[in-house]
Write a protein that holds these residues in place. Sequence first.
Motif, PDB file in Angstrom:
ATOM      1  N   TYR A   1       0.851  -1.182   0.000  1.00 18.83           N
ATOM      2  CA  TYR A   1       0.000   0.000   0.000  1.00 18.83           C
ATOM      3  C   TYR A   1       0.889   1.236   0.000  1.00 18.83           C
ATOM      4  O   TYR A   1       2.040   1.186   0.415  1.00 18.83           O
ATOM      5  CB  TYR A   1      -0.913   0.002   1.221  1.00 18.83           C
ATOM      6  N   PHE A   2       0.318   2.342  -0.445  1.00 21.19           N
ATOM      7  CA  PHE A   2       1.058   3.588  -0.573  1.00 21.19           C
ATOM      8  C   PHE A   2       0.372   4.696   0.203  1.00 21.19           C
ATOM      9  O   PHE A   2      -0.836   4.886   0.074  1.00 21.19           O
ATOM     10  CB  PHE A   2       1.172   3.983  -2.055  1.00 21.19           C
ATOM     11  N   LEU A   3       1.147   5.392   1.005  1.00 17.12           N
ATOM     12  CA  LEU A   3       0.676   6.540   1.759  1.00 17.12           C
ATOM     13  C   LEU A   3       1.335   7.782   1.185  1.00 17.12           C
ATOM     14  O   LEU A   3       2.563   7.862   1.125  1.00 17.12           O
ATOM     15  CB  LEU A   3       1.047   6.397   3.244  1.00 17.12           C
ATOM     16  N   TYR A   4       0.527   8.725   0.730  1.00 15.45           N
ATOM     17  CA  TYR A   4       1.016  10.003   0.226  1.00 15.45           C
ATOM     18  C   TYR A   4       0.625  11.078   1.248  1.00 15.45           C
ATOM     19  O   TYR A   4      -0.546  11.161   1.631  1.00 15.45           O
ATOM     20  CB  TYR A   4       0.378  10.341  -1.127  1.00 15.45           C
ATOM     21  N   THR A   5       1.603  11.857   1.696  1.00 17.66           N
ATOM     22  CA  THR A   5       1.319  12.889   2.685  1.00 17.66           C
ATOM     23  C   THR A   5       1.864  14.230   2.222  1.00 17.66           C
ATOM     24  O   THR A   5       2.825  14.299   1.446  1.00 17.66           O
ATOM     25  CB  THR A   5       1.932  12.562   4.064  1.00 17.66           C
ATOM     26  N   ASP A   6       1.255  15.278   2.740  1.00 16.91           N
ATOM     27  CA  ASP A   6       1.761  16.627   2.505  1.00 16.91           C
ATOM     28  C   ASP A   6       1.294  17.519   3.643  1.00 16.91           C
ATOM     29  O   ASP A   6       0.225  17.301   4.212  1.00 16.91           O
ATOM     30  CB  ASP A   6       1.273  17.182   1.170  1.00 16.91           C
TER      31      ASP A   6
ATOM     32  N   LYS B   1      -0.220  -3.617   6.823  1.00 19.58           N
ATOM     33  CA  LYS B   1       1.022  -4.022   7.491  1.00 19.58           C
ATOM     34  C   LYS B   1       2.273  -3.730   6.674  1.00 19.58           C
ATOM     35  O   LYS B   1       3.372  -3.715   7.209  1.00 19.58           O
ATOM     36  CB  LYS B   1       0.982  -5.529   7.804  1.00 19.58           C
ATOM     37  N   GLN B   2       2.107  -3.526   5.361  1.00 18.35           N
ATOM     38  CA  GLN B   2       3.237  -3.224   4.484  1.00 18.35           C
ATOM     39  C   GLN B   2       2.926  -1.918   3.769  1.00 18.35           C
ATOM     40  O   GLN B   2       1.894  -1.810   3.102  1.00 18.35           O
ATOM     41  CB  GLN B   2       3.469  -4.345   3.484  1.00 18.35           C
ATOM     42  N   LEU B   3       3.833  -0.953   3.894  1.00 18.21           N
ATOM     43  CA  LEU B   3       3.511   0.395   3.441  1.00 18.21           C
ATOM     44  C   LEU B   3       4.734   1.091   2.868  1.00 18.21           C
ATOM     45  O   LEU B   3       5.841   0.951   3.385  1.00 18.21           O
ATOM     46  CB  LEU B   3       2.981   1.207   4.633  1.00 18.21           C
TER      47      LEU B   3
ATOM     48  N   ASN C   1      14.466  12.292   4.859  1.00 20.02           N
ATOM     49  CA  ASN C   1      15.865  11.997   5.195  1.00 20.02           C
ATOM     50  C   ASN C   1      16.066  11.801   6.694  1.00 20.02           C
ATOM     51  O   ASN C   1      16.884  10.988   7.109  1.00 20.02           O
ATOM     52  CB  ASN C   1      16.791  13.078   4.652  1.00 20.02           C
ATOM     53  N   GLN C   2      15.304  12.512   7.510  1.00 17.68           N
ATOM     54  CA  GLN C   2      15.373  12.283   8.954  1.00 17.68           C
ATOM     55  C   GLN C   2      14.798  10.918   9.312  1.00 17.68           C
ATOM     56  O   GLN C   2      15.360  10.192  10.133  1.00 17.68           O
ATOM     57  CB  GLN C   2      14.636  13.391   9.704  1.00 17.68           C
ATOM     58  N   LEU C   3      13.688  10.542   8.700  1.00 20.43           N
ATOM     59  CA  LEU C   3      13.080   9.242   8.989  1.00 20.43           C
ATOM     60  C   LEU C   3      13.947   8.083   8.513  1.00 20.43           C
ATOM     61  O   LEU C   3      13.954   7.014   9.122  1.00 20.43           O
ATOM     62  CB  LEU C   3      11.682   9.163   8.362  1.00 20.43           C
ATOM     63  N   ASN C   4      14.694   8.291   7.445  1.00 22.51           N
ATOM     64  CA  ASN C   4      15.593   7.248   6.934  1.00 22.51           C
ATOM     65  C   ASN C   4      16.958   7.267   7.616  1.00 22.51           C
ATOM     66  O   ASN C   4      17.799   6.418   7.346  1.00 22.51           O
ATOM     67  CB  ASN C   4      15.768   7.398   5.417  1.00 22.51           C
ATOM     68  N   GLY C   5      17.189   8.237   8.503  1.00 21.45           N
ATOM     69  CA  GLY C   5      18.452   8.312   9.234  1.00 21.45           C
ATOM     70  C   GLY C   5      19.570   9.004   8.495  1.00 21.45           C
ATOM     71  O   GLY C   5      20.709   9.010   8.966  1.00 21.45           O
TER      72      GLY C   5
ATOM     73  N   GLU D   1       4.952  -4.391   9.447  1.00 21.00           N
ATOM     74  CA  GLU D   1       5.868  -5.479   9.088  1.00 21.00           C
ATOM     75  C   GLU D   1       6.986  -4.946   8.202  1.00 21.00           C
ATOM     76  O   GLU D   1       8.133  -5.357   8.325  1.00 21.00           O
ATOM     77  CB  GLU D   1       5.099  -6.587   8.370  1.00 21.00           C
ATOM     78  N   SER D   2       6.632  -4.063   7.279  1.00 22.47           N
ATOM     79  CA  SER D   2       7.635  -3.396   6.453  1.00 22.47           C
ATOM     80  C   SER D   2       7.133  -2.001   6.108  1.00 22.47           C
ATOM     81  O   SER D   2       5.941  -1.794   5.886  1.00 22.47           O
ATOM     82  CB  SER D   2       7.942  -4.187   5.177  1.00 22.47           C
ATOM     83  N   ILE D   3       8.064  -1.068   6.110  1.00 22.93           N
ATOM     84  CA  ILE D   3       7.737   0.313   5.766  1.00 22.93           C
ATOM     85  C   ILE D   3       8.941   0.954   5.102  1.00 22.93           C
ATOM     86  O   ILE D   3      10.088   0.688   5.493  1.00 22.93           O
ATOM     87  CB  ILE D   3       7.285   1.122   7.007  1.00 22.93           C
ATOM     88  N   LYS D   4       8.678   1.735   4.073  1.00 19.33           N
ATOM     89  CA  LYS D   4       9.717   2.503   3.382  1.00 19.33           C
ATOM     90  C   LYS D   4       9.269   3.951   3.345  1.00 19.33           C
ATOM     91  O   LYS D   4       8.091   4.233   3.134  1.00 19.33           O
ATOM     92  CB  LYS D   4       9.899   2.016   1.942  1.00 19.33           C
ATOM     93  N   PHE D   5      10.215   4.853   3.538  1.00 15.63           N
ATOM     94  CA  PHE D   5       9.952   6.282   3.413  1.00 15.63           C
ATOM     95  C   PHE D   5      10.668   6.784   2.165  1.00 15.63           C
ATOM     96  O   PHE D   5      11.882   6.645   2.043  1.00 15.63           O
ATOM     97  CB  PHE D   5      10.449   7.041   4.648  1.00 15.63           C
ATOM     98  N   ILE D   6       9.914   7.376   1.263  1.00 11.92           N
ATOM     99  CA  ILE D   6      10.452   7.805  -0.026  1.00 11.92           C
ATOM    100  C   ILE D   6      10.155   9.281  -0.265  1.00 11.92           C
ATOM    101  O   ILE D   6       9.022   9.731  -0.058  1.00 11.92           O
ATOM    102  CB  ILE D   6       9.858   6.961  -1.180  1.00 11.92           C
ATOM    103  N   HIS D   7      11.181  10.003  -0.711  1.00 15.28           N
ATOM    104  CA  HIS D   7      11.013  11.406  -1.085  1.00 15.28           C
ATOM    105  C   HIS D   7      10.556  11.469  -2.529  1.00 15.28           C
ATOM    106  O   HIS D   7      11.087  10.783  -3.397  1.00 15.28           O
ATOM    107  CB  HIS D   7      12.322  12.177  -0.913  1.00 15.28           C
ATOM    108  N   HIS D   8       9.557  12.295  -2.781  1.00 12.12           N
ATOM    109  CA  HIS D   8       9.045  12.524  -4.121  1.00 12.12           C
ATOM    110  C   HIS D   8       9.045  14.021  -4.342  1.00 12.12           C
ATOM    111  O   HIS D   8       8.455  14.756  -3.549  1.00 12.12           O
ATOM    112  CB  HIS D   8       7.629  11.957  -4.241  1.00 12.12           C
ATOM    113  N   LYS D   9       9.684  14.481  -5.396  1.00 15.37           N
ATOM    114  CA  LYS D   9       9.780  15.927  -5.631  1.00 15.37           C
ATOM    115  C   LYS D   9       8.405  16.565  -5.737  1.00 15.37           C
ATOM    116  O   LYS D   9       7.479  15.983  -6.281  1.00 15.37           O
ATOM    117  CB  LYS D   9      10.593  16.205  -6.896  1.00 15.37           C
TER     118      LYS D   9
END
Length: 116
Positions: free
Chosen positions: A2-7, A64-66, A77-81, A105-113
Amino acid sequence: MYFLYTDGGSRENNKHGAGAFIICDESNNILYENSFYFGNLTNNASEYTSMTFGLLSALSGGIKQLTAISDSQIMINQLNGSYEVKSDNLKNYHTQVMYISKKFESIKFIHHKRDH
């Protein structure tokens, strides 16, 4: 997956913080969405608060996977360390998001311009 888009953002010297999130499935179907007016929050605090609300919504929906996507380079960048959280104002927001993210269970934080 699943994908979470935030702003999030703020105007007029941090008097009008606001934010939103959308959660989609792999077929890009919108499952959850919400927007908020936060009041007196900085831009970065609004970004973190939008992420927090989105993560909590995903968990309450049984996700559970996002993959969490935001245009806030500093937050991602702060969330990814990659960046240290130097601002005392943001440390609590960062800690809260990291605590919530451990429930997946799994999560990734991705920057999108922003322009995309």
